[in-house]
Write an enzyme that holds these catalytic residues in place. Structure first.
Site, short mmCIF file in Angstrom:
data_model
loop_
_atom_site.label_atom_id
_atom_site.label_comp_id
_atom_site.label_asym_id
_atom_site.label_seq_id
_atom_site.Cartn_x
_atom_site.Cartn_y
_atom_site.Cartn_z
N ASP A 13 0.85 -1.19 0.00
CA ASP A 13 0.00 0.00 0.00
C ASP A 13 0.89 1.25 0.00
OD1 ASP A 13 -1.73 2.08 0.47
OD2 ASP A 13 -2.86 1.03 2.04
N TYR A 30 -11.27 13.95 -7.80
CA TYR A 30 -10.21 13.32 -8.62
C TYR A 30 -9.42 14.35 -9.42
CZ TYR A 30 -8.37 10.20 -12.32
OH TYR A 30 -7.58 9.54 -13.21
N LYS A 62 -21.74 -4.53 -21.76
CA LYS A 62 -23.21 -4.58 -21.89
C LYS A 62 -23.61 -5.21 -23.22
CE LYS A 62 -24.03 -0.51 -18.96
NZ LYS A 62 -24.52 0.87 -18.88
N1 LIG Z 1 -7.49 4.79 -17.81
C1 LIG Z 1 -7.73 6.06 -18.11
O1 LIG Z 1 -8.51 6.35 -19.02
C2 LIG Z 1 -7.03 7.18 -17.35
C3 LIG Z 1 -7.37 8.50 -17.68
C4 LIG Z 1 -6.73 9.53 -17.00
C5 LIG Z 1 -5.78 9.26 -16.05
N2 LIG Z 1 -5.47 7.97 -15.74
C6 LIG Z 1 -4.46 7.72 -14.71
O2 LIG Z 1 -3.56 6.71 -15.14
C7 LIG Z 1 -3.10 5.94 -14.04
C8 LIG Z 1 -3.35 4.46 -14.32
O3 LIG Z 1 -4.74 4.27 -14.57
P1 LIG Z 1 -5.36 2.85 -14.93
O4 LIG Z 1 -6.43 3.09 -15.93
O5 LIG Z 1 -4.30 1.88 -15.19
O6 LIG Z 1 -6.11 2.54 -13.55
P2 LIG Z 1 -6.15 1.19 -12.69
O7 LIG Z 1 -7.17 1.42 -11.62
O8 LIG Z 1 -6.31 0.01 -13.56
O9 LIG Z 1 -4.69 1.17 -12.07
C9 LIG Z 1 -4.34 1.91 -10.92
C10 LIG Z 1 -3.65 0.95 -9.97
O10 LIG Z 1 -3.24 1.69 -8.81
C11 LIG Z 1 -3.34 0.80 -7.72
N3 LIG Z 1 -3.41 1.52 -6.45
C12 LIG Z 1 -4.42 2.32 -6.02
N4 LIG Z 1 -4.17 2.73 -4.77
C13 LIG Z 1 -2.98 2.17 -4.41
C14 LIG Z 1 -2.22 2.19 -3.21
N5 LIG Z 1 -2.62 2.89 -2.14
N6 LIG Z 1 -1.07 1.49 -3.16
C15 LIG Z 1 -0.65 0.75 -4.23
N7 LIG Z 1 -1.35 0.70 -5.39
C16 LIG Z 1 -2.50 1.38 -5.46
C17 LIG Z 1 -4.62 0.02 -7.98
O11 LIG Z 1 -4.65 -1.19 -7.23
C18 LIG Z 1 -4.58 -0.17 -9.48
O12 LIG Z 1 -4.07 -1.44 -9.83
C19 LIG Z 1 -3.84 6.48 -12.82
O13 LIG Z 1 -3.01 7.40 -12.16
C20 LIG Z 1 -5.03 7.18 -13.40
O14 LIG Z 1 -5.51 8.19 -12.57
C21 LIG Z 1 -6.08 6.91 -16.37
#
Ligand SMILES: NC(=O)c1ccc[n+]([C@@H]2O[C@H](COP(=O)([O-])OP(=O)(O)OC[C@H]3O[C@@H](n4cnc5c(N)ncnc54)[C@H](O)[C@@H]3O)[C@@H](O)[C@H]2O)c1
Length: 330
Positions: free
Chosen positions: A52, A148, A199
Site C-alpha cells: 500500500d 479526482y 453490456k
Molecule cells: N485509464 C484512463 O482512461 C485514465 C485517464 C486519465 C488518467 N489515468 C491515470 O492513469 C493511471 C493508471 O490508470 P489505470 O487506468 O491503469 O487505472 P487502474 O485502476 O487500472 O490502475 C491503478 C492501480 O493503482 C493501484 N493503487 C491504487 N491505490 C494504491 C495504493 N494505495 N497502493 C498501491 N497501489 C495502489 C490500484 O490497485 C490499481 O491497480 C492512474 O493514475 C489514473 O488516474 C487513467
C-alpha cells in the site's frame, strides 16, 4: 545487461501492467508495485511488490535502487466512481503522491513521471459537445473535476515544486480516456468503452442496453498501446511541462455504442438514463504540443482499438457465464 532500473507503480492495474511489459521488452529491469497483482494475466516485471503506497515507508522500499519512476498508482475509476467518492479518492491519492515524491527525493531518482488526467481541465471549457480541444495551458485558472481532478492538479503542482526546489526531473502526462484489453470491465470502476462493450457482449441481437445521459456527450478515446508509446516518449523527452496524451478524434457516446455494436455484429437499442452521471458535456485533446515536441501522436484508429477491446471483453464475459448442459437445465 539491463540499461535501466525502473519502477512502475500501479503495475497491477490496466496501464501499469501494459507499461511493465513494454519496458521489459525495451530491455529495462522493472520492479512493479501495486496493492494487488494484475487481475487478468501474470506480470512480466522482474520483481513485484504487493504493498500500500499510502504508507511512506512502503514508498521508500518501492523506490530503492531504481533510476526512473513511472508513477501510475491511483484510486480511480469511471465517472460513476469518481463522482461519488470525492473524499476517499482525494485522500488516498494525495497520500500516495506525496509519499512517492518524497521517496523519489530520498533515493535521488533520475526521473519521475506522474500520470495526470484530462479531468484537471476547467468545467467552463467543457460545456458543449462540440468542445474546443483543450490546450495544456487551459488548465489554469483552475476549475477541475471535483475530487479526482482537483487532486490530480494539486499533484501536478507538487511535481513542479519538487522539481524546482529539490531538482527531481519530473514529467507530467494528462491521459484522455484510455481503453484496451486487460482493463477493468465490470465492478463499478470501468470506463465507458469497457462498460459499453460488456453490456453489448451480454445481450442478444436486438436487445437494449442502458446508456448514461442522452449519449450526446463527447469524448476522445486512446488505445492503450498508443498510451504506452506516448508515456515512454514523454519520459525520454527534455520537456518537463505537462503533456496531453490522447487522440483528438471526438465522438459522442452514442457513436461509440454504434461502433461497438457494429464490431459485435448486433443491433442494439439504447435506453438513455438521464439520472446517471455523464461528466462534462464535451472533452477533446489538443495535440499540438505532442506533435511539435515529440513529432508523434496516437495513431490506432478507434475501430481497430475497439475491435481488440471488444473481443477481449466478450471472451471474459463468456468465460464467466456458466454453461448449462441441456440435460441439467430442466
Ligand atoms: N485509464 C484512463 O482512461 C485514465 C485517464 C486519465 C488518467 N489515468 C491515470 O492513469 C493511471 C493508471 O490508470 P489505470 O487506468 O491503469 O487505472 P487502474 O485502476 O487500472 O490502475 C491503478 C492501480 O493503482 C493501484 N493503487 C491504487 N491505490 C494504491 C495504493 N494505495 N497502493 C498501491 N497501489 C495502489 C490500484 O490497485 C490499481 O491497480 C492512474 O493514475 C489514473 O488516474 C487513467
Amino acid at each position: 545487461m539491463f540499461h535501466k532500473r525502473v519502477l512502475v507503480t500501479g503495475a497491477g492495474g490496466f496501464i501499469g501492467h501494459h507499461l511493465t511489459s513494454y519496458l521489459v521488452d525495451k530491455g529495462c529491469w522493472v520492479r512493479g508495485v501495486d496493492q494487488k497483482r494484475p487481475e487478468y494475466s501474470g506480470t512480466d516485471a522482474h520483481e513485484f511488490f504487493v504493498m500500500d503506497l499510502r504508507d511512506p515507508t512502503n514508498c521508500i522500499a518501492a523506490t530503492e535502487g531504481v533510476d526512473e519512476i513511472y508513477h501510475l498508482a491511483a484510486d480511480m475509476g469511471g465517472i460513476g466512481f469518481i463522482s461519488s467518492q470525492h473524499a476517499t479518492i482525494a485522500r488516498n491519492n494525495t497520500l500516495l503522491n506525496i509519499g512517492m515524491l518524497e521517496a523519489a527525493r530520498a533515493v535521488g531518482a533520475k526521473r519521475f513521471l506522474y500520470s495526470s488526467s484530462a479531468c484537471v481541465y476547467p468545467h467552463h471549457l467543457q460545456t458543449s459537445p462540440d468542445v474546443v480541444p483543450l490546450r495544456e495551458e487551459d488548465a489554469w485558472p483552475a476549475q477541475p473535476e471535483e475530487g479526482y481532478g482537483l487532486e490530480k492538479l494539486f499533484a501536478e503542482k507538487l511535481c513542479e515544486y519538487y522539481m524546482e526546489d529539490f531538482g527531481i526531473p519530473v514529467r507530467v502526462v494528462r491521459f484522455h480516456n484510455v481503453y484496451g484489453p486487460l482493463g477493468t470491465y465490470d465492478g463499478g470502476r470501468e470506463k465507458a468503452p469497457a462498460a459499453i462493450s460488456r453490456k453489448i457482449a451480454m445481450i442478444d441481437d436486438g436487445d437494449e442496453i442502458e446508456i448514461w445521459g442522452d449519449g450526446e456527450q463527447t469524448r476522445s478515446f486512446m488505445y492503450v498501446d498508443d498510451c504506452i508509446e506516448g508515456i515512454y516518449r514523454i519520459m525520454g523527452s527534455d520537456d518537463n511541462k505537462p503533456f496531453n496524451l490522447g487522440t483528438d478524434q471526438l465522438v459522442t457516446i452514442n457513436e461509440l455504442v454504434d461502433a461497438i455494436a457494429a464490431i459485435a455484429g448486433k443491433r442494439v437499442i439504447k435506453r438513455h438514463n438521464l439520472s446517471q452521471p455523464q461528466g462534462v458535456r464535451g472533452r477533446n485533446s489538443d495535440n499540438n504540443r505532442l506533435r511539435n515536441v515529440l513529432g508523434w501522436e496516437p495513431e490506432t484508429s478507434l475501430r481497430q482499438g475497439l475491435s481488440s477491446t471488444y473481443l477481449w471483453i466478450e471472451q471474459q464475459v463468456k468465460a464467466k457465464v456458466p454453461v448449462i448442459e441441456p440435460a441439467l437445465a430442466k
